[in-house]
Design a protein around this motif. Structure first.
Motif, mmCIF file in Angstrom:
data_model
loop_
_atom_site.group_PDB
_atom_site.id
_atom_site.type_symbol
_atom_site.label_atom_id
_atom_site.label_comp_id
_atom_site.label_asym_id
_atom_site.label_seq_id
_atom_site.Cartn_x
_atom_site.Cartn_y
_atom_site.Cartn_z
ATOM 1 N N LEU A 16 0.827 -1.205 0.000
ATOM 2 C CA LEU A 16 0.000 0.000 0.000
ATOM 3 C C LEU A 16 0.864 1.258 0.000
ATOM 4 O O LEU A 16 0.503 2.266 -0.618
ATOM 5 C CB LEU A 16 -0.944 -0.013 1.208
ATOM 6 C CG LEU A 16 -2.068 -1.052 1.154
ATOM 7 C CD1 LEU A 16 -2.809 -1.111 2.481
ATOM 8 C CD2 LEU A 16 -3.045 -0.743 0.022
ATOM 9 N N SER A 17 2.009 1.218 0.699
ATOM 10 C CA SER A 17 2.922 2.364 0.700
ATOM 11 C C SER A 17 3.469 2.615 -0.701
ATOM 12 O O SER A 17 3.593 3.765 -1.142
ATOM 13 C CB SER A 17 4.084 2.126 1.665
ATOM 14 O OG SER A 17 3.632 2.047 2.988
ATOM 15 N N PHE A 18 3.785 1.512 -1.402
ATOM 16 C CA PHE A 18 4.278 1.652 -2.771
ATOM 17 C C PHE A 18 3.204 2.254 -3.679
ATOM 18 O O PHE A 18 3.482 3.149 -4.493
ATOM 19 C CB PHE A 18 4.717 0.292 -3.313
ATOM 20 C CG PHE A 18 5.268 0.348 -4.710
ATOM 21 C CD1 PHE A 18 6.566 0.782 -4.939
ATOM 22 C CD2 PHE A 18 4.480 -0.015 -5.793
ATOM 23 C CE1 PHE A 18 7.074 0.846 -6.232
ATOM 24 C CE2 PHE A 18 4.974 0.054 -7.079
ATOM 25 C CZ PHE A 18 6.276 0.487 -7.304
ATOM 26 N N ALA A 19 1.979 1.771 -3.498
ATOM 27 C CA ALA A 19 0.872 2.322 -4.282
ATOM 28 C C ALA A 19 0.644 3.795 -3.942
ATOM 29 O O ALA A 19 0.389 4.625 -4.828
ATOM 30 C CB ALA A 19 -0.399 1.513 -4.024
ATOM 31 N N LEU A 20 0.761 4.125 -2.657
ATOM 32 C CA LEU A 20 0.583 5.512 -2.226
ATOM 33 C C LEU A 20 1.672 6.415 -2.810
ATOM 34 O O LEU A 20 1.419 7.578 -3.143
ATOM 35 C CB LEU A 20 0.605 5.586 -0.694
ATOM 36 C CG LEU A 20 0.481 6.975 -0.053
ATOM 37 C CD1 LEU A 20 -0.848 7.625 -0.430
ATOM 38 C CD2 LEU A 20 0.595 6.873 1.479
ATOM 39 N N GLY A 21 2.870 5.877 -2.936
ATOM 40 C CA GLY A 21 3.977 6.674 -3.457
ATOM 41 C C GLY A 21 3.958 6.861 -4.961
ATOM 42 O O GLY A 21 4.715 7.681 -5.493
ATOM 43 N N THR A 22 3.113 6.101 -5.673
ATOM 44 C CA THR A 22 3.099 6.177 -7.139
ATOM 45 C C THR A 22 1.780 6.693 -7.711
ATOM 46 O O THR A 22 1.768 7.659 -8.484
ATOM 47 C CB THR A 22 3.408 4.788 -7.735
ATOM 48 O OG1 THR A 22 2.512 3.814 -7.162
ATOM 49 C CG2 THR A 22 4.843 4.385 -7.437
ATOM 50 N N ILE A 23 0.667 6.076 -7.336
ATOM 51 C CA ILE A 23 -0.618 6.391 -7.980
ATOM 52 C C ILE A 23 -1.013 7.858 -7.790
ATOM 53 O O ILE A 23 -1.294 8.558 -8.770
ATOM 54 C CB ILE A 23 -1.726 5.438 -7.475
ATOM 55 C CG1 ILE A 23 -1.400 4.001 -7.890
ATOM 56 C CG2 ILE A 23 -3.091 5.855 -8.015
ATOM 57 C CD1 ILE A 23 -2.338 2.958 -7.315
ATOM 58 N N PRO A 24 -1.070 8.392 -6.551
ATOM 59 C CA PRO A 24 -1.441 9.807 -6.404
ATOM 60 C C PRO A 24 -0.439 10.756 -7.061
ATOM 61 O O PRO A 24 -0.832 11.818 -7.561
ATOM 62 C CB PRO A 24 -1.477 10.008 -4.883
ATOM 63 C CG PRO A 24 -1.630 8.643 -4.315
ATOM 64 C CD PRO A 24 -0.883 7.757 -5.239
ATOM 65 N N MET A 25 0.841 10.382 -7.069
ATOM 66 C CA MET A 25 1.843 11.242 -7.705
ATOM 67 C C MET A 25 1.601 11.335 -9.207
ATOM 68 O O MET A 25 1.688 12.424 -9.798
ATOM 69 C CB MET A 25 3.248 10.704 -7.417
ATOM 70 C CG MET A 25 4.366 11.626 -7.883
ATOM 71 S SD MET A 25 4.462 13.146 -6.906
ATOM 72 C CE MET A 25 5.341 12.552 -5.448
#
Length: 654
Positions: A16-25
């Motif tokens: 989830l941290s990886f997804a948070l670091g990529t998708i919103p960016m």
């Protein structure tokens, strides 16, 4: 099964941290509202799963699951329940999981309390925090998994928690310190988000400022609690000794203090933008440096957690990527940053800039004194130590100058200050401060000492200029009392914090100058006079604790010929590790502490005893409480809770 659930929850948290670091960016870069909308749910999911993992580790300690290597190494079935709970972060793996969990708490808090911010800004801030989370969750899972098992065989009982950590201080100090350390990641995330978006205006400063101030409050309280814990737990009566790991938390505090003031200038006047960004980057970088120092094995300290160079190398790589990447982005974006206004040489902006420079110079001085011995050792040039004389030689004059300029800054005006009017106002306060600084030591100690005179004078200086500033703000109001309540919370927070600095200065000066310490050989029935008090050693008794055996001393304290108090210092031997610990006995007071610690038995019923009279030592921590209260008041100012005005949003996007 539960430890495996904890590991699985950490893996999900990493995903989830990886997804948070990529998708919103990606969403913020492409102006895709749907992708930006994933930021808050992903931050919430990250928090939920890391919290679940943390609960699993707590459960392993509370049920004495010694099949878990970390539990077996840091707990014992005879350990009191409250210390089993705090033992969760009493070693490297657990303390790192606490670090990651607190990062998820901050991330979730930003997601929850940022409804007034534009979606693209929220998306970038949370994405940066997600990227930081990826780094540290990878660190936990690859090198420091707290759920690793002793299989198929595991010990019947644990090795016990380090006796030094079997204290209530472990329950409060590390979480408070980490809240400050990790909280600086929010300031860092806001700085990176601002650089990426180009939104460097007063609105950005207003969004970032309460988060930065809150992290600074936690860091202030954490450092103060660490000082207090060392004072009563280590048995020597010291409150600070420039230990490298102490310095590791002090350096980011110095830079964060400069950052808080720089954000205030950026918010109010639209200047110092590039400087503010740089301070945000350096503050978080220094917190990562502190993590490296504690966990790399390069330091030997009662505070250090790990001695594995592999783990230290991992943190060093995280530090290099964070600092290098953020400075590269800064180098690319910062030249385009423009200030919104100008100011003259004689102005509040100039004085705040000087204060910021002093704080950064002090931080660099502490950094050099901490890192230089490590570099010399790493280069094979021998071992050297840099002790208090070096730090004090720089710290005392620079911080005294900081206090003087602080007072001048309080009475100065934004943009331009009339030098004659300011000089006249400061001259009166300065004259009274010098007189108080001379008279008080004469009345207290019978002579004039530079240290106490300087400390008292600086405290009086800060207090007098603060009072003068308040009176100036009320000068045009008919109802002075009502006017006091109309002053903003931010103003009162600033005033409280500055007074707190003065209070701590007094505490430091008085205890350094007037501390009375005696190392004695005392037999039962022997009495020692110290100031207004008489200490009588009654003898020793053997006491059985839950997981230790203690030799407890009995000391009667007399004042004016009457029994005033009874102090019971101890010398404890812990059953499992067979290590000795000194438990000092303290009679606390607002203006002095009476402190007794036992040494070693000397035969014939006699013991080595250390008795100390420590004047005003509580003012050191009282000042930290004032500073923290000031920071809290500032964050509660109503302007940090209002939504962004359309005009501000248009200006930010222009």
């Amino acid at each position: 099964m539960i430890p495996e659930l904890g590991t699985f929850a950490l893996i999900l948290g990493l995903c989830l941290s990886f997804a948070l670091g990529t998708i919103p960016m990606v969403g913020a870069s492409t102006n895709n509202a749907m992708l930006m909308g994933y930021a808050r749910p992903l931050a919430t999911g990250m928090f939920v799963f890391i919290t679940l993992s943390f609960i699993c580790l707590i459960n392993a300690f509370m049920v004495d699951d010694f099949s878990v290597v970390y539990v077996a190494n840091h707990s014992n079935s005879a350990l009191p329940g409250i210390f089993k709970f705090s033992a969760v972060w009493g070693g490297h793996e657990g303390s790192l999981l606490l670090w990651v969990w607190i990062l998820s708490v901050w991330t979730f808090a930003v997601a929850l309390f940022s409804r007034h911010m534009p979606d693209d800004m929220v998306a970038r801030v949370l994405a940066v925090m997600g990227i930081v989370g990826v780094g540290f969750l990878s660190f936990v899972l690859i090198t420091s998994n707290p759920f690793a098992r002793h299989l198929p065989n595991f010990p019947a009982d644990g090795a016990d928690l380090n006796p030094l950590l079997q204290d209530p201080g472990l329950i409060i100090h590390p979480p408070m310190l980490y809240m400050g350390y990790v909280g600086l990641s929010v300031a860092f995330a806001f700085a990176i988000a601002a650089l990426l978006s180009g939104r460097l205006d007063s609105a950005w400063a207003r969004w970032s400022r309460p988060w930065t101030t809150t992290a600074w409050v936690f860091l202030t309280l954490g450092i103060a609690l660490g000082s207090w814990w060392a004072y009563y737990e280590l048995g020597w009566g010291g409150w600070w000794f420039w230990d490298p790991v102490e310095n590791a938390s002090f350096m980011p505090w110095l830079v964060a203090t400069a950052l808080v003031h720089s954000l205030a200038v950026t918010e109010k006047r639209g200047v110092f933008k590039s400087w503010t960004l740089l301070l945000a980057i350096f503050a978080f970088s220094l917190s990562l440096l502190g993590t490296f120092l504690v966990r790399s094995g390069v330091l030997t300290s009662v505070h250090a957690f790990a001695t594995d160079p592999t783990r230290g190398f991992f943190v060093l790589m995280l530090l290099a990527i964070t600092v290098g990447g953020s400075l590269l982005l800064y180098a690319i974006k910062a030249p385009a940053v423009r200030n919104d206004s100008t100011f003259t040489l004689m102005s509040r902006e100039t004085l705040l800039l000087i204060n910021n420079i002093i704080l950064v110079v002090v931080a660099i001085t502490v950094l050099l004194g901490t890192i230089y011995p490590l570099l010399v050792d790493a280069l094979g040039m021998g071992k050297i130590s840099v002790g208090p004389p070096y730090f004090n030689a720089f710290f005392v004059p620079l911080m005294s100058l900081l206090a003087v300029i602080m007072g001048a800054g309080i009475l100065s005006r934004w943009k331009r200050t009339d030098p004659k009017a300011l000089g006249k106002a400061l001259a009166i306060s300065a004259g009274i401060s010098v007189v108080i600084g001379i008279i008080f030591p004469l009345l207290y100690g019978g002579d004039i000492h530079l240290g106490s005179t300087l400390g008292i004078a600086l405290m009086a200086w800060i207090l007098l200029v603060s009072i003068r500033d308040t009176l100036n703000k009320l000068s045009n109001r008919r109802d002075k009392l009502a006017g006091l309540f109309k002053l903003s919370r931010s103003y009162w927070g600033m005033t409280l914090a500055h007074i707190g600095v003065g209070i701590s200065i007094v505490g430091i000066a008085m205890v350094v100058v007037y501390d009375d310490q005696r190392d004695l050989r005392m037999e039962p029935g022997e009495r020692v006079e110290m100031g207004d008090y008489s200490f009588e050693f009654q003898g020793m008794e053997r006491v059985q604790g839950p997981n230790y055996v203690s030799d407890r001393g009995h000391f009667n304290i007399y004042k004016d010929g009457e029994l005033y108090n009874v102090l019971l210092p101890e010398k404890r031997r812990y059953n499992v590790q067979q290590s000795m610990m000194t438990e000092a006995a303290i009679d606390p007071g607002l203006f002095r502490d009476l402190y007794i610690a036992l040494g070693e038995p000397l035969g014939g019923g006699a013991w080595a005893v250390r008795i100390q009279y420590k004047p005003y030592i509580r003012w050191i921590w009282l000042g930290a409480l004032f500073m923290s209260a000031g920071g809290i008041l500032t964050t509660l100012d109503k302007r940090y809770r209002r939504k962004v005005l359309k005009s501000e949003a248009k200006a930010a996007l222009a």
